[in-house]
Design a protein around this motif. Structure first.
Motif, short mmCIF file in Angstrom:
data_model
loop_
_atom_site.label_atom_id
_atom_site.label_comp_id
_atom_site.label_asym_id
_atom_site.label_seq_id
_atom_site.Cartn_x
_atom_site.Cartn_y
_atom_site.Cartn_z
N MET A 93 0.86 -1.18 0.00
CA MET A 93 0.00 0.00 0.00
C MET A 93 0.90 1.22 0.00
N SER A 94 0.58 2.19 -0.83
CA SER A 94 1.42 3.39 -0.90
C SER A 94 1.26 4.19 0.40
N GLU A 95 2.37 4.39 1.09
CA GLU A 95 2.30 5.07 2.39
C GLU A 95 2.20 6.59 2.25
N VAL A 96 2.68 7.13 1.12
CA VAL A 96 2.75 8.58 0.85
C VAL A 96 3.30 9.36 2.05
N LEU A 97 4.41 8.88 2.58
CA LEU A 97 5.02 9.48 3.77
C LEU A 97 6.36 10.14 3.48
N ALA A 98 6.89 9.99 2.27
CA ALA A 98 8.17 10.61 1.96
C ALA A 98 8.00 12.12 1.81
N LYS A 99 9.03 12.86 2.18
CA LYS A 99 9.00 14.31 1.98
C LYS A 99 9.22 14.60 0.52
N GLN A 100 8.36 15.45 -0.03
CA GLN A 100 8.48 15.79 -1.44
C GLN A 100 9.82 16.47 -1.70
N GLY A 101 10.48 16.01 -2.74
CA GLY A 101 11.79 16.54 -3.08
C GLY A 101 12.92 15.71 -2.52
N GLU A 102 12.65 14.94 -1.48
CA GLU A 102 13.66 14.05 -0.91
C GLU A 102 13.43 12.61 -1.33
N ASP A 103 12.17 12.16 -1.29
CA ASP A 103 11.77 10.85 -1.81
C ASP A 103 12.43 9.68 -1.09
N LEU A 104 12.73 9.86 0.20
CA LEU A 104 13.41 8.84 0.98
C LEU A 104 12.51 8.31 2.10
N PRO A 105 12.79 7.09 2.59
CA PRO A 105 12.07 6.61 3.77
C PRO A 105 12.34 7.54 4.96
#
Length: 412
Positions: A29-41
């Motif tokens: 399931m897509s968590e959509v928790l990464a910070k935009q622009g960083e794209d990291l866990p």
């Protein structure tokens, strides 16, 4: 854990090319928790996955990790490329293994193709220049058809992401070949209208999926579990399904894949959100397809979609049609589901049908999906899920978490 009398198969270990302490598989399931622009866990990812690991699920699949930072499926996706720092990914693995050493953490890897909203990807690519359906075309730019050299480059990207997942310590990878994303687009006669080696015949349409698998296998080696998630059918006129789906399973089995997860639908015809429940009386939406697949392949199978009760899960395993029970939304409402089901032979988790009561608003905010994302966000913040939460809270949370992006269509 000693398997309980009411579910001896569900709590038995699986030992083979795939190893797991039980038959529960948390579907991606897509968590959509990464910070935009960083794209990291982030620490939020680690918190959620610790919670699921503590709950007793045998295999945890991450939300789709993108192979190309220029092609996100939605805001908040994680990306893993050749030059991405591995430390956050290694910490993701540690969060799970320190909580539950037996729990397996697999990375799902993906490319959205044309299923990327125009505010994220103004110039999407796909097998053919076929736009998404009329309801979706305003939010998704019509794609450009990939050139042959670009296709080869994308195959390399899948392999690179898989290799780096192994380097970070993940226990396996899953190639996302379902739900209308790029591999699914190649498989579909509707979306793939190419006349070269990558389209036309069923053999050519499945070539991309097979070449991605082969490249991934070469990148990770023979002893590292590799899975694919595929549709039993797209449930779309002119789409993928039927004998072509079974032929893909046969080809992947012959190529040496370790696990096939069976789902169905895409965001134009979303069976995976419960919109189609042709076998809802038995809970498992795609069990009949899996039973037929079992006759043709001895590869480990997982069926995802519709499971609610421990009795239905055990019955599906006893039928021989599947080896793993894929669960997604129910684990956002009850992350301790495996432990609770072990203690209660009557255990049931009903995911319900959340709605604001305003259809247009439900569609704008993709309530059928984002409601469960909001439960993930609660766990990411260290709080418990809230079954029965009003769908209006999801609207508010999505608007707060995603800002302006919440009012743009995030998925096809």
């Amino acid at each position: 854990m000693t398997p309980p009398d009411h579910a001896p198969l569900l709590y038995s270990p699986y030992v083979g090319r795939v190893k797991a302490p039980n038959r529960f598989l948390k579907s991606a399931m897509s968590e959509v928790l990464a910070k935009q622009g960083e794209d990291l866990p982030t620490q939020e990812h680690f918190r959620v996955y610790r919670r699921w690991a503590a709950g007793g699920t045998g295999i945890l699949l991450t939300g789709n990790v993108m192979i190309d930072g220029r092609a996100l499926g939605e805001p908040g996706n994680v990306v893993l490329e050749d030059d991405t720092p591995l430390a956050p990914f290694a910490e993701w693995v540690r969060a799970v293994h320190e909580t539950s050493p037996e729990t397996q953490l697999w990375m799902q890897i993906n490319h959205p193709g044309k299923q990327s909203p125009k505010f994220l990807t103004p110039h999407p690519v796909a097998p053919s220049a076929v736009p998404l359906g009329p309801v979706l075309e305003a939010a998704f730019t019509p794609p450009r058809a990939l050139e042959a050299g670009e296709i080869e480059g994308l195959i390399t990207r899948f392999a690179t992401t898989a290799r780096r997942a192994r380097e970070a310590g993940f226990d396996g990878v899953q190639i996302h070949g379902a739900h209308g994303y790029l591999i699914s687009q190649f498989l579909s006669p509707h979306h793939n209208r190419r006349t070269d080696a990558w389209g036309g015949s069923p053999e050519n349409r499945r070539r991309f999926a097979l070449e991605v698998y082969r490249a991934v296998r070469e990148a990770v080696g023979p002893d590292f579990p590799v899975s694919i998630k595929m549709n039993s059918a797209d449930f779309q006129k002119g789409g993928f399904g039927g004998e072509e789906a079974h032929d893909l399973i046969a080809a992947l089995s012959e190529a040496g894949i370790d696990l096939i997860e069976i789902s169905g639908g895409n965001y134009e015809s979303p069976a995976m959100t419960g919109a189609r429940q042709s076998t809802s009386a038995r809970e498992a939406y795609f069990i009949d397809f899996a039973a037929e697949a079992r006759k043709r392949s001895d590869v480990a199978l997982a069926v995802t979609g519709g499971f609610r009760s421990v009795r239905a899960m055990e019955a599906a395993l006893a039928s021989g049609a599947t080896d793993f029970i894929g669960i997604a939304r129910a684990l956002t409402l009850d992350p301790d589901l495996p432990k609770r089901a072990a203690a209660d032979p009557d255990y049931t988790c009903d995911v319900g049908r959340p709605s604001t009561g305003i259809r247009a608003l439900d569609l704008m905010f993709m309530i059928a999906i984002s409601y469960y994302e909001s439960q993930i966000r609660r766990m990411a913040q260290g709080r418990d899920p809230k079954p029965g939460m009003s769908a209006w809270q999801t609207v508010f949370q999505s608007a707060t978490a995603l800002g302006k992006a919440a009012f743009r269509k995030r998925r096809a």
